[in-house]
Write a protein that holds these residues in place. Structure first.
Motif, short mmCIF file in Angstrom:
data_model
loop_
_atom_site.label_atom_id
_atom_site.label_comp_id
_atom_site.label_asym_id
_atom_site.label_seq_id
_atom_site.Cartn_x
_atom_site.Cartn_y
_atom_site.Cartn_z
N PHE A 1 1.08 -1.00 -0.06
CA PHE A 1 -0.32 -0.37 0.18
C PHE A 1 0.91 1.54 0.53
O PHE A 1 0.34 2.14 0.25
CB PHE A 1 -1.22 0.30 1.29
CG PHE A 1 -2.44 -1.24 1.06
CD1 PHE A 1 -3.16 -1.14 0.08
CD2 PHE A 1 -1.84 -2.47 2.05
CE1 PHE A 1 -4.32 -2.12 -0.53
CE2 PHE A 1 -3.31 -3.17 2.34
CZ PHE A 1 -3.68 -2.86 0.86
N ALA A 2 2.08 0.76 0.08
CA ALA A 2 3.05 1.89 -0.79
C ALA A 2 2.72 3.32 -1.36
O ALA A 2 2.90 2.11 -2.43
CB ALA A 2 4.97 2.32 0.08
N VAL A 3 2.42 4.19 -1.78
CA VAL A 3 2.15 4.50 -2.87
C VAL A 3 4.36 4.72 -3.47
O VAL A 3 4.59 5.29 -2.86
CB VAL A 3 1.52 5.99 -3.07
CG1 VAL A 3 0.15 5.24 -2.46
CG2 VAL A 3 1.79 6.94 -1.95
N SER A 4 3.50 5.72 -4.98
CA SER A 4 4.84 5.81 -5.64
C SER A 4 5.82 7.37 -5.09
O SER A 4 7.12 6.66 -4.95
CB SER A 4 5.36 5.81 -7.08
OG SER A 4 4.11 7.19 -7.18
N ASP A 5 5.63 8.78 -4.41
CA ASP A 5 5.97 8.99 -3.60
C ASP A 5 6.28 9.05 -2.10
O ASP A 5 6.26 10.20 -1.46
CB ASP A 5 4.80 10.90 -4.36
CG ASP A 5 3.89 10.33 -3.36
OD1 ASP A 5 3.54 9.75 -3.02
OD2 ASP A 5 3.21 11.64 -3.27
N SER A 6 5.44 7.25 -1.42
CA SER A 6 6.34 7.95 -0.47
C SER A 6 7.07 6.88 0.19
O SER A 6 6.86 5.18 -0.42
CB SER A 6 4.48 7.23 0.53
OG SER A 6 5.03 7.19 1.81
N PRO A 7 8.06 6.86 0.76
CA PRO A 7 9.22 5.73 0.92
C PRO A 7 8.40 4.83 2.53
O PRO A 7 9.21 3.97 2.24
CB PRO A 7 9.65 6.38 2.30
CG PRO A 7 9.75 7.69 2.93
CD PRO A 7 8.14 8.05 2.05
#
Length: 593
Positions: A566-572
């Motif tokens: 559930f981590a999106v591309s702009d989040s670490p």
């Protein structure tokens, strides 16, 4: 302790702790153990500041059997045995500070400033006049702490007795081998370096209908909150969890307990069988977590499928905790076994009969879980908590602070037993690959590297073999004394977790724990970095104070990262879910500068 106003009057012009000393040492050369005492006022408001409480004070360590005042027995020249048998070591500064020497003081060292900060009904700082006096204080404090914890003097012989020769690096970190921390640095290609300037953004906040007891996060479509009414269902999204408006209630034919038996709100919820089933475990008596059985709920129908009993050799027994066989086994649709822990038991339970058939509640009356493997320990292990790795190895935390590692093939004998630091382990977690263990105590988190090199030069974890002499020292994650004080009355750490991955090659990137109204987040990579700024000018075990805080307006029940997917591309990192008794929030680490 004087009022804030009178302290302000003492030194209204003091602006920071960087002020140089005047000739106070020359003014009173006969004072023993001279220090300058400061008090922090204003909490976390814009007016917060340090004020001088005493320009020149004297500190001492005293042996006493009276913790909360009264006459003192011995000063710090005493050669008594100490600890519980001969009283406790107390730390005193003039008439303002009197505290039992313990980890609850949250002592933080600033070697470059010859300063220590600590908590005693307020937040205090001491500044020492010379480097030698500072070092003497730190050594004496650590010796008194050892004696208060273990009830014996802090001699080399006693340290070996407590820790064993293999783990002497735990009490003398300067002799420990830190190379494993460096070698274990995350070099996986999929891992985004985490910047120190990550922003925390609240994505969603919803009412949770009150009385929240636990959080069961799913890696598929749904997550669940267990509260006094029943199980609330939430939908998983990339930005967090959203309520679906569905509540599987504990009464009216759904999760009713049947008969006249009073229903106790479950404290533990475990997802199984591709997250289509949930195990709910309720304490058998008030004030103790141990349960005599559990309820298996079909999430889609909201009905209790089976009420299971814990039984061994025809005798009813209890369990204090349950968990999945492995980190990712809740995703397995055929999962029929799970792990159980009691004060002196570690085992695996099977919901099938010995012949391999799933037991049927309609025909078996009061079905009994089948004890497939495990061990009942004869002596007091006082197990408190456990967790499993990706391959089914098990880590167990105990009341005496010990942390034991068991391979997936044997629950009888721990492959490795870490001595701990004396504080009870209230919660434990482990990375998917088994290389790192995170233990939670009331006053700190302890991060342990399980890697070692065997006699053939191969790198292994302590789950797979007995760790030898070159054992890395652990690292501690702590709150600053000020944050510890601000966290509120219920300022004990609980529920320390790694972020959540369920496949090889993926690396956990953060750690989170709850204390009072705070969810506290550490960058895992930063903690592992031996050159990290926090570790400079420290004596003893390396302590990391670099974290981010999510503040809520009531004490937090649990904080957990959602599954890595559930981590999106702009989040670490995947979103953090924070549950209080009344609300559930989803926080994203934006990664933006």
């Amino acid at each position: 302790m004087g009022t804030h106003k009178s302290l302000d009057d003492i030194d209204a012009k003091l602006k920071s702790l960087k002020l140089k000393y005047s000739s106070s040492q020359q003014q009173n050369p006969n004072i023993k153990n001279p220090v300058k005492l400061y008090l922090h006022i204003g909490g976390n408001t814009p007016k917060a500041k340090w004020v001088v409480s005493e320009k020149l004070a004297s500190y001492k360590f005293i042996k006493t059997s009276k913790i909360d005042g009264g006459d003192d027995d011995d000063d710090d020249g005493s050669d008594g045995e100490g600890g519980q048998g001969g009283g406790w070591w107390i730390f005193k500064v003039g008439s303002k500070v009197r505290a039992r020497v313990s980890t609850e003081m949250q002592l933080k060292m600033f070697g470059d400033q010859r300063r220590v900060d600590f908590v005693d009904k307020g937040v205090w700082a001491l500044k020492f006049l010379t480097d030698e006096e500072y070092r003497n204080f730190v050594t004496r404090f650590q010796n008194c702490l050892f004696e208060n914890i273990y009830g014996m003097e802090a001699t080399e012989e006693n340290k070996v007795k407590v820790y064993g020769k293999e783990f002497l690096g735990w009490v003398k970190p300067e002799v420990a081998d830190d190379s494993m921390w460096e070698d274990a640095d995350d070099h996986s290609l999929d891992s985004t370096p985490v910047k120190g300037s990550e922003e925390l953004m609240e994505e969603f906040e919803e009412a949770a209908n009150g009385g929240v007891q636990s959080l069961a996060l799913g890696a598929l479509d749904n997550s669940f909150l267990v509260n006094d009414l029943g199980v609330q269902v939430y939908r998983n999204f990339n930005r967090g969890i959203h309520g679906k408006g569905i509540c599987v209630k504990f009464d009216g034919g759904n999760l009713s307990s049947g008969g006249n038996k009073a229903y106790s709100t479950p404290k533990k919820a475990l997802l199984m069988r591709a997250e289509t089933n949930m195990m709910l475990m309720s304490p058998a008596s008030e004030g103790k977590p141990n349960a005599t059985g559990l309820k298996q709920v079909d999430i889609e129908t909201g009905k209790i499928v089976t009420e299971w009993k814990f039984e061994k050799d025809g005798t009813d027994i209890t369990m204090r905790d349950i968990t999945n066989d492995t980190k990712g086994s809740q995703l397995d649709p055929s999962e029929s076994t799970f792990l159980g822990l009691d004060d002196n038991r570690l085992c695996q339970w099977d919901m099938r009969e010995r012949k391999g058939m799933v037991q049927n509640i309609a025909t078996s009356g009061s079905p009994v879980l089948h004890w497939t493997q495990g061990h009942q320990f004869s002596r007091g292990t006082n197990f408190q908590c456990f967790a499993s790795t990706g391959d089914g190895s098990i880590v167990v935390g105990s009341l005496d602070g010990k942390i034991r590692l068991y391979s997936k093939t044997s629950m009888r004998m721990a492959k490795t037993a870490f001595p701990g630091l004396g504080s009870p382990i209230t919660h434990v977690d482990v990375t998917y690959d088994g290389k790192w263990v995170l233990g939670t105590t009331d006053t700190y988190l302890i991060l342990i590297c399980t890697l070692f090199t065997d006699k053939d030069g191969k790198t292994k974890t302590g789950f797979g073999g007995r760790m030898g002499n070159k054992i890395p020292a652990p690292r501690l994650l702590k709150l600053t004394p000020l944050d510890s004080h601000l966290a509120g009355n219920n300022n004990k750490f609980h529920g320390g977790h790694f972020s959540w991955v369920t496949e090889n090659g993926k690396q956990e990137r953060h750690l989170v724990a709850t204390v009072g109204k705070f969810s506290v987040i550490w960058d895992f990579q930063q903690v592992k970095n031996s050159a990290h700024d926090c570790y400079r000018n420290q004596q003893g075990l390396k302590c990391c104070y670099c974290y981010k805080i999510v503040l809520k307006d009531e004490s937090i029940v649990e904080s957990r990262f959602m599954h890595d997917k559930f981590a999106v591309s702009d989040s670490p990192e995947a979103p953090l879910v924070v549950a209080t008794p009344m609300k559930v929030s989803s926080i994203s680490l934006s990664g933006r500068r």
